[in-house]
Design an enzyme around this catalytic site. Structure first.
Site: not given
Length: 190
Positions: A62, A59, A28, A23, A119, A170, A132, A46-48
């Protein structure tokens, strides 16, 4: 789940358990309890999520300054990216060094990038969904970066940089040497 130390001090590669059958798969992507048992104990707040539609999007590099610095737990949900980190922590055994990692929907690896690292990433395929977690909230006043193409760092982005898709922001970041004049990141053993 497996955790590996990267070449850069305190950066970790995480391979979550993946259960596959006809399937598809289940994994997780994050379990605070399991990560804590492995010594990865951060309060992610926080999730981005970013989407880069074309291959060749860069990108970065930073980071957040001062009290707004962030630890990041990074993964690629669709597509493939070359993820790059640079150690900015003065007196670190890997200060000023960079390392890169392939993150993809296929290897399902995650990357733990502690505070004090710059990063960035380049997309190697179209339609890269990049996610992330951060252990600190974004602060526009603390937003900072260093030039992705700094010759002194010599990062191999594995693409033709003349064809890269890069934001104006950038393209105008300071070099590592220029950043060093105001660098307040410090390495702490342990």
């Amino acid at each position: 789940m497996k955790v590996f130390n990267a070449k850069l001090k305190d950066v970790k590669i995480i391979e979550p358990d993946v259960f596959e059958d006809e399937r598809g798969f289940f994994t997780e992507s994050y379990s605070g309890e399991k990560y804590k048992k492995l010594g990865i104990d951060f309060n992610f707040v926080q999730d981005n999520h970013s989407l880069s539609v074309e291959a060749g999007v860069i990108r970065g590099l930073h980071f957040q300054r001062g009290n707004a610095a962030q630890t990041k737990l990074i993964r690629v949900v669709t597509g493939m990216a070359l993820d790059v980190v640079v150690d900015l922590r003065k007196r670190s055994p890997t200060y000023g060094q960079w390392e890169s990692f392939i993150l993809s929907e296929h290897n399902r690896r995650q990357l733990l990038v502690p505070r004090g690292f710059a990063h960035g990433f380049v997309t190697l395929t179209p339609n890269v969904n990049f996610m992330y977690k951060c252990d600190n909230y974004y602060n526009a006043e603390a937003d900072a970066g260093i030039a992705f193409d700094d010759k002194a760092l010599g990062i191999d982005w594995q693409i033709d940089l003349s064809k890269a898709i890069i934001s104006d922001k950038d393209r105008n970041l300071p070099t590592f040497k220029e950043f060093e004049k105001s660098n307040n990141f410090e390495y702490r053993e342990g």
